[in-house]
Design a protein around this motif. Structure first.
Motif, PDB file in Angstrom:
ATOM      1  N   ASN A   1       0.782  -1.244   0.000  1.00  0.00           N
ATOM      2  CA  ASN A   1       0.000   0.000   0.000  1.00  0.00           C
ATOM      3  C   ASN A   1       0.816   1.298   0.000  1.00  0.00           C
ATOM      4  O   ASN A   1       0.252   2.384   0.128  1.00  0.00           O
ATOM      5  CB  ASN A   1      -0.985   0.011   1.178  1.00  0.00           C
ATOM      6  N   VAL A   2       2.119   1.202  -0.141  1.00  0.00           N
ATOM      7  CA  VAL A   2       2.916   2.440  -0.197  1.00  0.00           C
ATOM      8  C   VAL A   2       2.883   3.065  -1.592  1.00  0.00           C
ATOM      9  O   VAL A   2       3.292   4.214  -1.766  1.00  0.00           O
ATOM     10  CB  VAL A   2       4.384   2.212   0.229  1.00  0.00           C
ATOM     11  N   GLY A   3       2.425   2.296  -2.593  1.00  0.00           N
ATOM     12  CA  GLY A   3       2.325   2.836  -3.948  1.00  0.00           C
ATOM     13  C   GLY A   3       3.316   2.250  -4.937  1.00  0.00           C
ATOM     14  O   GLY A   3       3.597   2.861  -5.972  1.00  0.00           O
ATOM     15  N   LYS A   4       3.805   1.056  -4.661  1.00  0.00           N
ATOM     16  CA  LYS A   4       4.797   0.438  -5.556  1.00  0.00           C
ATOM     17  C   LYS A   4       4.247   0.233  -6.967  1.00  0.00           C
ATOM     18  O   LYS A   4       4.901   0.578  -7.954  1.00  0.00           O
ATOM     19  CB  LYS A   4       5.250  -0.933  -5.001  1.00  0.00           C
TER      20      LYS A   4
ATOM     21  N   LYS B   1       3.443   9.605  -2.146  1.00  0.00           N
ATOM     22  CA  LYS B   1       2.217  10.302  -1.689  1.00  0.00           C
ATOM     23  C   LYS B   1       2.564  11.672  -1.121  1.00  0.00           C
ATOM     24  O   LYS B   1       1.943  12.137  -0.160  1.00  0.00           O
ATOM     25  CB  LYS B   1       1.420   9.446  -0.689  1.00  0.00           C
TER      26      LYS B   1
ATOM     27  N   GLU C   1       2.395  14.499  -2.751  1.00  0.00           N
ATOM     28  CA  GLU C   1       1.848  15.586  -3.569  1.00  0.00           C
ATOM     29  C   GLU C   1       1.188  16.670  -2.721  1.00  0.00           C
ATOM     30  O   GLU C   1       0.592  16.395  -1.689  1.00  0.00           O
ATOM     31  CB  GLU C   1       0.833  15.044  -4.584  1.00  0.00           C
TER      32      GLU C   1
ATOM     33  N   GLU D   1       1.149   8.841  -8.111  1.00  0.00           N
ATOM     34  CA  GLU D   1      -0.184   9.005  -8.684  1.00  0.00           C
ATOM     35  C   GLU D   1      -0.285  10.255  -9.547  1.00  0.00           C
ATOM     36  O   GLU D   1      -0.933  10.245 -10.597  1.00  0.00           O
ATOM     37  CB  GLU D   1      -1.210   9.071  -7.554  1.00  0.00           C
TER      38      GLU D   1
HETATM   39  P1  GDP Z   1       1.401  -1.156  -3.470  1.00  0.00           P
HETATM   40  O1  GDP Z   1       0.610  -2.081  -2.597  1.00  0.00           O
HETATM   41  O2  GDP Z   1       2.651  -0.705  -2.767  1.00  0.00           O
HETATM   42  O3  GDP Z   1       1.674  -1.686  -4.839  1.00  0.00           O
HETATM   43  O4  GDP Z   1       0.518   0.181  -3.619  1.00  0.00           O
HETATM   44  P2  GDP Z   1      -0.445   0.620  -4.813  1.00  0.00           P
HETATM   45  O5  GDP Z   1       0.318   1.141  -5.966  1.00  0.00           O
HETATM   46  O6  GDP Z   1      -1.407  -0.476  -5.078  1.00  0.00           O
HETATM   47  O7  GDP Z   1      -1.171   1.865  -4.138  1.00  0.00           O
HETATM   48  C1  GDP Z   1      -1.845   1.752  -2.899  1.00  0.00           C
HETATM   49  C2  GDP Z   1      -2.823   2.902  -2.749  1.00  0.00           C
HETATM   50  O8  GDP Z   1      -2.110   4.137  -2.661  1.00  0.00           O
HETATM   51  C3  GDP Z   1      -3.769   3.051  -3.939  1.00  0.00           C
HETATM   52  O9  GDP Z   1      -5.037   3.426  -3.448  1.00  0.00           O
HETATM   53  C4  GDP Z   1      -3.144   4.166  -4.760  1.00  0.00           C
HETATM   54  O10 GDP Z   1      -4.097   4.865  -5.520  1.00  0.00           O
HETATM   55  C5  GDP Z   1      -2.558   5.035  -3.654  1.00  0.00           C
HETATM   56  N1  GDP Z   1      -1.415   5.849  -4.136  1.00  0.00           N
HETATM   57  C6  GDP Z   1      -0.360   5.431  -4.867  1.00  0.00           C
HETATM   58  N2  GDP Z   1       0.467   6.463  -5.137  1.00  0.00           N
HETATM   59  C7  GDP Z   1      -0.074   7.550  -4.561  1.00  0.00           C
HETATM   60  C8  GDP Z   1       0.322   8.924  -4.489  1.00  0.00           C
HETATM   61  O11 GDP Z   1       1.322   9.378  -5.032  1.00  0.00           O
HETATM   62  N3  GDP Z   1      -0.494   9.744  -3.760  1.00  0.00           N
HETATM   63  C9  GDP Z   1      -1.633   9.294  -3.145  1.00  0.00           C
HETATM   64  N4  GDP Z   1      -2.345  10.178  -2.469  1.00  0.00           N
HETATM   65  N5  GDP Z   1      -2.032   8.021  -3.213  1.00  0.00           N
HETATM   66  C10 GDP Z   1      -1.271   7.155  -3.907  1.00  0.00           C
END
Ligand code: GDP
Ligand code: MG
Length: 163
Positions: free
Chosen positions: A12-15, A120, A122, A147
């Motif tokens: 959930n960190v945005g990978k 995140k 931004e 994002e």
């Molecule tokens: P992963 O589990 O690390 O792969 O994370 P995800 O790419 O699936 O992203 C997890 C959540 O964080 C999702 O709801 C994304 O939309 C959100 N997210 C990812 N990047 C950003 C960002 O730069 N800003 C914000 N506010 N949310 C983000």
């Protein structure tokens, strides 16, 4: 120059969002059979004038809970071992969690070039999570928004420096 980057961090960190941002439409799925958990995606990433193979350590979020920790560790370590550089992601909004610290320890141990990425980020000043992140011993965090596509030139600079 041809090199490989692994995107690493807790769920959930945005990978995957950063992976998609770097890869755009140039994605090549490795594990794309129906019913098979897509643990890992690989594609050709681009950042400025850099072209590279990028590995998203994905899918373990859906793993059976009892095997989650072991699968995460194995998958992350495999990806890191193949990488010339690691993008270690944290969530600048959430602050550091024990799981971030556990991943950071694994990243330090592997001894590869690392860019610490505070995703995140931004539309805001650096949050407390970013200051805390200095304490991970992985250098200065680079604030990005996967994002919204912000901070990518800083990421480029940090990556060039790390390689
Ligand atoms: P992963 O589990 O690390 O792969 O994370 P995800 O790419 O699936 O992203 C997890 C959540 O964080 C999702 O709801 C994304 O939309 C959100 N997210 C990812 N990047 C950003 C960002 O730069 N800003 C914000 N506010 N949310 C983000
Ligand atoms: Mg993911």
């Amino acid at each position: 120059m041809s090199f490989t980057i692994a995107i690493v961090g807790r769920p959930n960190v945005g990978k995957s969002t950063l992976f998609n941002r770097l890869v755009g439409k140039r994605i090549a799925l490795v594990d794309d059979q129906p019913g098979v958990t897509r643990d890992r995606r690989e594609g050709t990433g681009r950042l400025g004038d850099l072209d590279f193979t990028v590995i998203d350590t994905a899918g373990f979020e859906e793993a059976a809970i009892e095997s989650l920790a072991g699968r995460m560790r194995a998958q992350t370590e495999t990806a890191m071992a193949q990488a010339d550089a690691i993008l270690f992601l944290i969530d600048a909004r959430a602050g550091l969690t024990p799981m971030d610290r556990a991943f950071a320890a694994a990243v330090r141990k592997i001894g590869r070039p690392v860019v610490l990425v505070a995703n995140k980020s931004e539309g805001r000043q650096a949050s407390s999570g970013v200051y805390e992140a200095f304490g991970l011993g992985l250098g200065e965090p680079v604030g990005v928004s996967a994002e919204h596509g912000e901070g990518l030139s800083d990421l480029y600079d940090a990556l060039r420096e790390a390689l």
